[in-house]
Design a protein around this motif. Sequence first.
Motif, mmCIF file in Angstrom:
data_model
loop_
_atom_site.group_PDB
_atom_site.id
_atom_site.type_symbol
_atom_site.label_atom_id
_atom_site.label_comp_id
_atom_site.label_asym_id
_atom_site.label_seq_id
_atom_site.Cartn_x
_atom_site.Cartn_y
_atom_site.Cartn_z
ATOM 1 N N LEU A 1 45.509 68.394 90.524
ATOM 2 C CA LEU A 1 45.690 67.445 89.425
ATOM 3 C C LEU A 1 45.417 68.119 88.086
ATOM 4 O O LEU A 1 46.183 67.958 87.125
ATOM 5 C CB LEU A 1 44.751 66.252 89.612
ATOM 6 N N PHE A 2 44.336 68.885 88.008
ATOM 7 C CA PHE A 2 44.021 69.595 86.768
ATOM 8 C C PHE A 2 45.120 70.585 86.412
ATOM 9 O O PHE A 2 45.529 70.700 85.251
ATOM 10 C CB PHE A 2 42.681 70.330 86.912
ATOM 11 N N ALA A 3 45.587 71.324 87.424
ATOM 12 C CA ALA A 3 46.639 72.321 87.172
ATOM 13 C C ALA A 3 47.926 71.665 86.695
ATOM 14 O O ALA A 3 48.645 72.218 85.848
ATOM 15 C CB ALA A 3 46.893 73.130 88.437
ATOM 16 N N ASP A 4 48.233 70.477 87.204
ATOM 17 C CA ASP A 4 49.468 69.782 86.825
ATOM 18 C C ASP A 4 49.375 69.098 85.464
ATOM 19 O O ASP A 4 50.362 69.034 84.728
ATOM 20 C CB ASP A 4 49.827 68.732 87.888
ATOM 21 N N PHE B 1 42.927 74.983 79.476
ATOM 22 C CA PHE B 1 41.893 74.006 79.830
ATOM 23 C C PHE B 1 41.775 73.849 81.339
ATOM 24 O O PHE B 1 40.714 73.480 81.854
ATOM 25 C CB PHE B 1 42.181 72.650 79.180
ATOM 26 N N THR B 2 42.855 74.152 82.055
ATOM 27 C CA THR B 2 42.752 74.211 83.516
ATOM 28 C C THR B 2 41.716 75.257 83.917
ATOM 29 O O THR B 2 40.918 75.047 84.842
ATOM 30 C CB THR B 2 44.118 74.563 84.143
ATOM 31 N N GLY B 3 41.710 76.378 83.183
ATOM 32 C CA GLY B 3 40.708 77.410 83.430
ATOM 33 C C GLY B 3 39.298 76.908 83.188
ATOM 34 O O GLY B 3 38.375 77.227 83.946
ATOM 35 N N VAL B 4 39.107 76.102 82.148
ATOM 36 C CA VAL B 4 37.791 75.511 81.863
ATOM 37 C C VAL B 4 37.379 74.579 83.007
ATOM 38 O O VAL B 4 36.231 74.609 83.475
ATOM 39 C CB VAL B 4 37.810 74.742 80.527
ATOM 40 N N ALA B 5 38.326 73.746 83.448
ATOM 41 C CA ALA B 5 38.036 72.802 84.526
ATOM 42 C C ALA B 5 37.688 73.530 85.817
ATOM 43 O O ALA B 5 36.746 73.163 86.530
ATOM 44 C CB ALA B 5 39.233 71.878 84.751
ATOM 45 N N PHE B 6 38.434 74.583 86.129
ATOM 46 C CA PHE B 6 38.163 75.347 87.347
ATOM 47 C C PHE B 6 36.837 76.094 87.236
ATOM 48 O O PHE B 6 36.133 76.275 88.238
ATOM 49 C CB PHE B 6 39.301 76.316 87.623
ATOM 50 N N ALA B 7 36.496 76.516 86.032
ATOM 51 C CA ALA B 7 35.192 77.160 85.830
ATOM 52 C C ALA B 7 34.070 76.167 86.102
ATOM 53 O O ALA B 7 33.033 76.525 86.676
ATOM 54 C CB ALA B 7 35.094 77.712 84.414
#
Length: 536
Positions: free
Chosen positions: A326-329, A335-341
């Motif tokens: 969901l974050f990647a999409d 910001f996907t990188g921030v979320a995955f971090a």
Amino acid sequence: MKDVNVPALVVFVLFFALVTVMGFLASRWRRADNAAHLDEWGLGGRSFGTWVTWFLLGGDLYTAYTFVAVPAAVYATGAAGFFAVPYTIIAYPLVFLFLPRLWSVSRVHGYVTPADFVRGRYGSRPLSLVVALTGILATMPYIALQLVGIQAVLDVLGVGGGENANWFVKDLPLFIAFGVLAAYTYSSGLRAPALIAFVKDALVYIVIIVAVIYIPIRLGGYGHIFEATAQHFKEAKAGSLTIPENKQWTYATLALGSAMALFMYPHSVTGVLASKSRNTVRRNMAIMPAYSLMLGLLALLGFMAVAAGVGKGVKGYNSQLSVPQLFADMFPDWFTGVAFAAIGIGALVPAAIMSIAAANLFTRNVYKEWLKPAATPADETRVAKLVSLLVKVGALVFVLGMDKQAAINLQLLGGLWILQTFVSIVGGLFTRWFHHWALFAGWAAGMVYGTWKAYGIASPATKHFGGNSAEIPGIGEIGYIGLTAFALNLIVSVVLTLVLRALKAPELPDETRPSDYSAEAGDDELKNAPEPVAAH
């Protein structure tokens, strides 16, 4: 081979590098006069104030698995996945009653683990041993699931060479993350996750606040999200936006049992015992519910993933990937990188604390108690560091060598198992009435019954340990097995205590006194007071 999301990967690596540096620098933070002591390595010198403890407990209890699994459960089952929200709401008022007492008696007598307290309260080495082993057993799959959370992020990022790569290349990023975690935990002890928790929790709050505002805007608002989710569950004939009447006992007992188990986990107790004062513990139990608000918002991501069509049309889609996908999409790549971090660091912090807690248990309640009673503080610290490495290696082997569903099933069992220590620990904080052999028998009854019932539950993914709920004997409703096992545990403990007292069975000395349970920081001189009277 899956395409690598390069911008997201760069941001993820930068944050990972930041916390790695912080992890090693943590050994110089609040540097101890005598680092070769288990109090320093395993409890941070018992020196953490309100805010450090708050972030540490938040990093400890709200893990990568929470970030991934809670919305994944909502994605797969609907409202039933929200059980984690009421259970945290129940937990904090409950533990407010007994955690300050545990902190006080542990401070007076130098207890490092809950099994230390059980040994001191009941004088029973076998009872202390089974409490320690239960804690280690329940913690191992929990550590493994943190690595599963990292794997989910790496999979969506596209790193590791894809499914067709050889096993070493495929899992190399996980090996690197494991190596970093092991190194800074060995070096800095509890100070490392305590310092990193500030970054982890800040990232989690930022990501969730942005997600609950930005993603609904992209999806047409919350009204559309709930309509699309309701339609999806109707078509799939699985899941619901409300709890069906025949599932309400399951929901309620799971929430209550999980709340009772939460602070029985060794890593939870480790965070509490690292606090510098009794009032620090009490203040934290008052402000920790702020994380429950965050958890409720986090659970909504499961509905957003459904509305966004994540995994739609994919047979056997792994719901654990729903939030990372969901974050990647939805998010821009950076910001996907921030979320995955946030998810990745959310795995490192609790994994470090859990491995330290398991190492403390082994060192104090197996190694020192049974193998080398003459062990010095330096010996204890050395052994704890080595065991923390072995625990992580075991978790890594488990993740790489077994099906991920097995890790999830064993984590569910872990909650059932750790709940069986509740009577000995919490009961002992308020009364010395129970007989130690009755508590041992109650623990054994709860463990055997709970494990046996869980073994008999099948699911589409597995023949055994496929769930955590079964019919409650005498009631006929479906409820949480762990709570039923706890009830059996309590009944056996009470009945056998009455029998053993009627037979005038001998009891062992209690090294604690009533004043120990209300002691504050600075009252350590109580340790030099005359020996307390024997058990009464």
